[in-house]
Enzyme design. Structure first.
Site, PDB file in Angstrom:
ATOM      1  CB  VAL A  52      -0.947   0.011   1.221  1.00 53.40           C
ATOM      2  CG1 VAL A  52      -1.750   1.308   1.279  1.00 53.40           C
ATOM      3  CG2 VAL A  52      -1.887  -1.190   1.180  1.00 53.40           C
ATOM      4  CB  CYS A  53       4.066   2.029   1.732  1.00 58.12           C
ATOM      5  SG  CYS A  53       3.671   1.489   3.409  1.00 58.12           S
ATOM      6  N   PRO A  54       3.738   2.350  -1.414  1.00 59.46           N
ATOM      7  CG  PRO A  54       4.220   0.704  -3.002  1.00 59.46           C
ATOM      8  CD  PRO A  54       4.038   0.915  -1.530  1.00 59.46           C
ATOM      9  CB  ILE A  57       5.188   7.131  -1.218  1.00 60.69           C
ATOM     10  CG1 ILE A  57       5.192   6.722   0.262  1.00 60.69           C
ATOM     11  CG2 ILE A  57       6.445   7.931  -1.551  1.00 60.69           C
ATOM     12  CD1 ILE A  57       6.223   5.663   0.613  1.00 60.69           C
TER      13      ILE A  57
END
Length: 199
Positions: A52-54, A57
């Site tokens: 999920v993080c990318p 970001i």
């Protein structure tokens, strides 16, 4: 969350910090106070090289110009090292990496920033905390998501616009779902009836 004596709340001064960040493929020491006189979107994410993080970001990076036009800097923070950040930045998006970003990624390897902002969970990683800090260093907005679902960049931008509007117009407030150009309200028992009558 590991909270200790931390009762950080909206309306309080954001804790300052100094840490190593990666920006333009270089290591740089930055402080939150470097950005005084600007708004800051400070967001935490669990770990590099995850899933999920990318999406979050890169979504913030893709909208960076919209935030920049509003005198706003963005800082992403995780408990990874600056070397991990750099490796992820050097991985292209098609492979789950970040590619080049428009803003710094901060290393919180000692977890001091995550603790200061009360987002460190019992597993030792940061929850998806997000803070909007105004030019006076005051936290105007905060939200914390669990690990499994991402945040809305568009909603963050909308809230930032609402914060800036009411700070520029202290006699007005923004109702639910307000966007620039929408009607505002006067926080007065009588004057507010004008808003409700037209709603």
């Amino acid at each position: 969350m590991i909270s200790g004596h931390n009762c950080l709340q909206v309306g309080q001064i954001a804790p300052d910090f100094s840490a190593t960040a990666v920006y333009d493929q270089e290591f740089k020491t930055i402080k939150l106070s470097d950005f005084k006189n600007k708004y800051v979107i400070l967001f935490f994410y669990p770990l590099d090289f995850t899933f999920v993080c990318p999406t979050e970001i890169t979504a913030f990076s893709d909208k960076y110009s919209d935030f920049s036009e509003l005198n706003t800097e963005i800082l992403g923070v995780s408990v990874d090292s600056e070397y991990s950040h750099l490796a992820w930045l050097q991985t292209d998006r098609e492979s789950g990496g970040l590619g080049d970003l428009e803003y710094p990624l901060v290393s919180d390897l000692k977890k001091e920033i995550s603790i200061a902002y009360n987002v460190l969970n019992s597993g030792g990683v940061a929850l998806r905390g997000l803070f909007i800090i105004d030019p006076k260093g005051i936290i105007q907005y905060s939200t914390v998501n669990n690990l499994e679902f991402g945040r809305s960049v568009e909603e963050t931008l909308r809230v930032l616009q609402a914060i800036q509007y009411v700070q520029a117009h202290p006699d007005e407030v923004c109702p639910a779902n307000w966007k620039p150009g929408d009607r505002t309200m006067n926080p007065d028992p009588i004057k507010s009836k004008n808003y409700f009558a037209a709603a």
